[in-house]
Motif scaffolding. Structure first.
Motif, PDB file in Angstrom:
ATOM      1  N   LEU A   1       0.838  -1.195   0.000  1.00  0.00           N
ATOM      2  CA  LEU A   1       0.000   0.000   0.000  1.00  0.00           C
ATOM      3  C   LEU A   1       0.878   1.253   0.000  1.00  0.00           C
ATOM      4  O   LEU A   1       2.004   1.233   0.521  1.00  0.00           O
ATOM      5  CB  LEU A   1      -0.921  -0.001   1.223  1.00  0.00           C
ATOM      6  CG  LEU A   1      -2.006  -1.083   1.261  1.00  0.00           C
ATOM      7  CD1 LEU A   1      -2.795  -0.994   2.565  1.00  0.00           C
ATOM      8  CD2 LEU A   1      -2.944  -0.957   0.056  1.00  0.00           C
ATOM      9  N   PRO A   2       0.389   2.341  -0.549  1.00  0.00           N
ATOM     10  CA  PRO A   2       1.211   3.564  -0.603  1.00  0.00           C
ATOM     11  C   PRO A   2       1.469   4.196   0.760  1.00  0.00           C
ATOM     12  O   PRO A   2       2.410   4.973   0.922  1.00  0.00           O
ATOM     13  CB  PRO A   2       0.382   4.502  -1.491  1.00  0.00           C
ATOM     14  CG  PRO A   2      -1.018   3.985  -1.406  1.00  0.00           C
ATOM     15  CD  PRO A   2      -0.903   2.504  -1.255  1.00  0.00           C
ATOM     16  N   SER A   3       0.641   3.874   1.744  1.00  0.00           N
ATOM     17  CA  SER A   3       0.810   4.444   3.078  1.00  0.00           C
ATOM     18  C   SER A   3       1.996   3.800   3.793  1.00  0.00           C
ATOM     19  O   SER A   3       2.060   2.572   3.941  1.00  0.00           O
ATOM     20  CB  SER A   3      -0.463   4.244   3.903  1.00  0.00           C
ATOM     21  OG  SER A   3      -0.252   4.610   5.252  1.00  0.00           O
ATOM     22  N   THR A   4       2.918   4.623   4.250  1.00  0.00           N
ATOM     23  CA  THR A   4       4.073   4.106   4.991  1.00  0.00           C
ATOM     24  C   THR A   4       3.652   3.459   6.303  1.00  0.00           C
ATOM     25  O   THR A   4       4.192   2.420   6.718  1.00  0.00           O
ATOM     26  CB  THR A   4       5.078   5.236   5.267  1.00  0.00           C
ATOM     27  OG1 THR A   4       5.455   5.850   4.046  1.00  0.00           O
ATOM     28  CG2 THR A   4       6.314   4.701   5.980  1.00  0.00           C
ATOM     29  N   THR A   5       2.674   4.052   6.965  1.00  0.00           N
ATOM     30  CA  THR A   5       2.185   3.488   8.221  1.00  0.00           C
ATOM     31  C   THR A   5       1.602   2.106   7.999  1.00  0.00           C
ATOM     32  O   THR A   5       1.849   1.177   8.791  1.00  0.00           O
ATOM     33  CB  THR A   5       1.113   4.409   8.840  1.00  0.00           C
ATOM     34  OG1 THR A   5       1.676   5.690   9.083  1.00  0.00           O
ATOM     35  CG2 THR A   5       0.594   3.822  10.141  1.00  0.00           C
ATOM     36  N   ALA A   6       0.816   1.939   6.936  1.00  0.00           N
ATOM     37  CA  ALA A   6       0.233   0.628   6.624  1.00  0.00           C
ATOM     38  C   ALA A   6       1.328  -0.396   6.353  1.00  0.00           C
ATOM     39  O   ALA A   6       1.222  -1.560   6.771  1.00  0.00           O
ATOM     40  CB  ALA A   6      -0.702   0.737   5.426  1.00  0.00           C
ATOM     41  N   GLN A   7       2.386   0.015   5.685  1.00  0.00           N
ATOM     42  CA  GLN A   7       3.494  -0.895   5.413  1.00  0.00           C
ATOM     43  C   GLN A   7       4.189  -1.327   6.701  1.00  0.00           C
ATOM     44  O   GLN A   7       4.560  -2.494   6.867  1.00  0.00           O
ATOM     45  CB  GLN A   7       4.489  -0.225   4.464  1.00  0.00           C
ATOM     46  CG  GLN A   7       3.933   0.069   3.081  1.00  0.00           C
ATOM     47  CD  GLN A   7       4.902   0.860   2.224  1.00  0.00           C
ATOM     48  OE1 GLN A   7       6.057   1.075   2.604  1.00  0.00           O
ATOM     49  NE2 GLN A   7       4.452   1.307   1.059  1.00  0.00           N
ATOM     50  N   HIS A   8       4.378  -0.371   7.613  1.00  0.00           N
ATOM     51  CA  HIS A   8       5.035  -0.701   8.879  1.00  0.00           C
ATOM     52  C   HIS A   8       4.172  -1.602   9.755  1.00  0.00           C
ATOM     53  O   HIS A   8       4.706  -2.404  10.536  1.00  0.00           O
ATOM     54  CB  HIS A   8       5.364   0.592   9.640  1.00  0.00           C
ATOM     55  CG  HIS A   8       6.453   1.381   9.007  1.00  0.00           C
ATOM     56  ND1 HIS A   8       6.721   2.695   9.348  1.00  0.00           N
ATOM     57  CD2 HIS A   8       7.361   1.062   8.043  1.00  0.00           C
ATOM     58  CE1 HIS A   8       7.740   3.138   8.638  1.00  0.00           C
ATOM     59  NE2 HIS A   8       8.137   2.173   7.843  1.00  0.00           N
ATOM     60  N   LEU A   9       2.861  -1.479   9.653  1.00  0.00           N
ATOM     61  CA  LEU A   9       1.943  -2.273  10.472  1.00  0.00           C
ATOM     62  C   LEU A   9       1.470  -3.546   9.774  1.00  0.00           C
ATOM     63  O   LEU A   9       0.678  -4.297  10.345  1.00  0.00           O
ATOM     64  CB  LEU A   9       0.723  -1.426  10.860  1.00  0.00           C
ATOM     65  CG  LEU A   9       1.008  -0.207  11.745  1.00  0.00           C
ATOM     66  CD1 LEU A   9      -0.275   0.588  11.973  1.00  0.00           C
ATOM     67  CD2 LEU A   9       1.612  -0.625  13.084  1.00  0.00           C
ATOM     68  N   ALA A  10       1.943  -3.805   8.570  1.00  0.00           N
ATOM     69  CA  ALA A  10       1.484  -4.961   7.796  1.00  0.00           C
ATOM     70  C   ALA A  10       1.755  -6.271   8.524  1.00  0.00           C
ATOM     71  O   ALA A  10       0.963  -7.211   8.463  1.00  0.00           O
ATOM     72  CB  ALA A  10       2.160  -4.971   6.420  1.00  0.00           C
ATOM     73  N   GLY A  11       2.864  -6.344   9.234  1.00  0.00           N
ATOM     74  CA  GLY A  11       3.238  -7.579   9.919  1.00  0.00           C
ATOM     75  C   GLY A  11       2.288  -7.994  11.022  1.00  0.00           C
ATOM     76  O   GLY A  11       2.318  -9.146  11.471  1.00  0.00           O
ATOM     77  N   LEU A  12       1.421  -7.097  11.465  1.00  0.00           N
ATOM     78  CA  LEU A  12       0.473  -7.436  12.525  1.00  0.00           C
ATOM     79  C   LEU A  12      -0.596  -8.411  12.052  1.00  0.00           C
ATOM     80  O   LEU A  12      -1.288  -9.009  12.872  1.00  0.00           O
ATOM     81  CB  LEU A  12      -0.211  -6.162  13.042  1.00  0.00           C
ATOM     82  CG  LEU A  12       0.698  -5.106  13.681  1.00  0.00           C
ATOM     83  CD1 LEU A  12      -0.108  -3.853  14.000  1.00  0.00           C
ATOM     84  CD2 LEU A  12       1.357  -5.654  14.945  1.00  0.00           C
ATOM     85  N   ALA A  13      -0.727  -8.584  10.732  1.00  0.00           N
ATOM     86  CA  ALA A  13      -1.819  -9.381  10.187  1.00  0.00           C
ATOM     87  C   ALA A  13      -1.558 -10.877  10.222  1.00  0.00           C
ATOM     88  O   ALA A  13      -2.483 -11.668  10.035  1.00  0.00           O
ATOM     89  CB  ALA A  13      -2.107  -8.954   8.743  1.00  0.00           C
ATOM     90  N   SER A  14      -0.345 -11.303  10.467  1.00  0.00           N
ATOM     91  CA  SER A  14      -0.006 -12.722  10.443  1.00  0.00           C
ATOM     92  C   SER A  14       0.853 -13.077  11.650  1.00  0.00           C
ATOM     93  O   SER A  14       1.750 -12.305  12.013  1.00  0.00           O
ATOM     94  CB  SER A  14       0.742 -13.072   9.157  1.00  0.00           C
ATOM     95  OG  SER A  14       1.249 -14.396   9.202  1.00  0.00           O
ATOM     96  N   PRO A  15       0.629 -14.227  12.276  1.00  0.00           N
ATOM     97  CA  PRO A  15       1.444 -14.612  13.435  1.00  0.00           C
ATOM     98  C   PRO A  15       2.929 -14.705  13.128  1.00  0.00           C
ATOM     99  O   PRO A  15       3.758 -14.314  13.949  1.00  0.00           O
ATOM    100  CB  PRO A  15       0.866 -15.984  13.822  1.00  0.00           C
ATOM    101  CG  PRO A  15      -0.541 -15.952  13.342  1.00  0.00           C
ATOM    102  CD  PRO A  15      -0.502 -15.161  12.071  1.00  0.00           C
ATOM    103  N   MET A  16       3.283 -15.207  11.932  1.00  0.00           N
ATOM    104  CA  MET A  16       4.700 -15.340  11.602  1.00  0.00           C
ATOM    105  C   MET A  16       5.380 -13.979  11.489  1.00  0.00           C
ATOM    106  O   MET A  16       6.450 -13.751  12.053  1.00  0.00           O
ATOM    107  CB  MET A  16       4.882 -16.122  10.299  1.00  0.00           C
ATOM    108  CG  MET A  16       4.597 -17.603  10.452  1.00  0.00           C
ATOM    109  SD  MET A  16       2.872 -17.960  10.130  1.00  0.00           S
ATOM    110  CE  MET A  16       2.825 -17.856   8.348  1.00  0.00           C
ATOM    111  N   SER A  17       4.751 -13.062  10.759  1.00  0.00           N
ATOM    112  CA  SER A  17       5.337 -11.727  10.616  1.00  0.00           C
ATOM    113  C   SER A  17       5.236 -10.943  11.925  1.00  0.00           C
ATOM    114  O   SER A  17       6.074 -10.076  12.203  1.00  0.00           O
ATOM    115  CB  SER A  17       4.655 -10.963   9.487  1.00  0.00           C
ATOM    116  OG  SER A  17       3.255 -10.887   9.690  1.00  0.00           O
ATOM    117  N   LEU A  18       4.234 -11.240  12.725  1.00  0.00           N
ATOM    118  CA  LEU A  18       4.127 -10.610  14.036  1.00  0.00           C
ATOM    119  C   LEU A  18       5.344 -10.959  14.892  1.00  0.00           C
ATOM    120  O   LEU A  18       5.948 -10.094  15.536  1.00  0.00           O
ATOM    121  CB  LEU A  18       2.844 -11.061  14.729  1.00  0.00           C
ATOM    122  CG  LEU A  18       2.674 -10.653  16.200  1.00  0.00           C
ATOM    123  CD1 LEU A  18       2.611  -9.141  16.340  1.00  0.00           C
ATOM    124  CD2 LEU A  18       1.422 -11.299  16.797  1.00  0.00           C
TER     125      LEU A  18
END
Length: 287
Positions: A220-237
């Protein structure tokens, strides 16, 4: 003929031995759960998959140690090893979690469990600790092999061994986070049904469905969304928590300044899973 009743002494005696109480029951369920995680005490068929996964993980660790010793090339450090083995961990908990909880539901032994001095918290606590221990052993033992390979091939003597040990400890800590998170999520999903095939499919489906969300958010173009993307999956979390605790971003995940958010979500996710499990089994215990 007399109508008087007759009492026959057939030799039954009251139990006069020690009553061990809840602690002993907890320990027995934990021990049984840990053994069941690796198919011990069960048929050869029950041992195939957990030991196959364990064998693959051990083989990767041995290869990594051998390559490091011969060519001084590190394929995986203690942290990236866990991340690389993520899908094997998923398949492991998908098989083991239903074995620990779905079997009891299907066989109808839960009322028997809860007729004894055992509370719902004790039951889910023992199952959770057993599965978390199994996952930690699955990752921690290969890491120990990697440590031994590094310790016996170091050129710095005792100092090199000590430095390798200092690298191992946080790696074990990271493995413990994996064990706690994956055990809590997989047990919650498996507790929904008594059919082990459905429970195993549900565990795998959960991790499969959450992984692509990270990729979508990260572009996504939003930098904040990119930084918070890892919250969506246990592995990336978990990878985000690792980056936060170590103070460095990985190549695949940039958490920006949101490391504390990753830590809070990890804590809340485990807590929510355990509370939902507790509510689930309190309902079963009251039936």
């Amino acid at each position: 003929m007399s109508d008087a009743g007759v009492i026959h002494d057939i030799g039954y005696q009251r139990y006069e031995g020690p009553r061990l109480g809840r602690t002993a029951v907890f320990g027995a369920i934990y021990q049984h759960g840990l053994r069941a995680s690796f198919g011990l005490g069960r048929s050869a068929k029950a041992k195939i998959f957990p030991w196959l996964v364990a064998g693959i993980v051990l083989l990767v660790a041995v290869i990594n140690a051998a390559v490091k010793a011969q060519a001084n090339i590190i394929l995986f450090d203690y942290f990236s090893f866990d991340d690389t083995m993520s899908w094997l961990v998923i398949f492991f908990v998908a098989i083991v979690a239903p074995e620990l909880v779905s079997r009891d539901m299907r066989s109808g032994v839960l009322p028997l469990y809860f007729s004894r001095p055992l509370r719902a918290f004790d039951y889910i606590g023992a199952k959770f600790v057993a599965l978390a221990t199994a996952v930690f052993l699955l990752l921690g033992v290969p890491q120990l092999i990697m440590f031994l390979g590094g310790a016996f091939t170091t050129d710095d003597g005792a100092k090199g061994v000590w430095n390798e040990f200092l690298d191992l400890l946080p790696g074990w800590g990271y493995s413990l986070l994996w064990a706690v998170l994956f055990a809590s999520i997989s047990l919650l999903i498996a507790s929904v049904t008594g059919k082990r095939a459905f429970a195993a499919g549900g565990v795998v489906a959960f991790f499969l469905m959450t992984t692509p969300v990270v990729g979508v958010l990260s572009i996504l173009p939003s930098t904040t969304a990119q930084h918070l993307a890892g919250l969506a999956s246990p592995m990336s979390l978990l990878a985000g928590v690792q980056s936060w605790l170590r103070g460095q971003n990985s190549m695949d995940l940039d958490i920006g300044e949101f490391g504390v958010i990753y830590g809070i979500e990890l804590f809340c996710l485990v807590l929510a899973a355990m509370l939902l499990l507790l509510a689930r089994y309190r309902k079963v215990a009251s039936l």
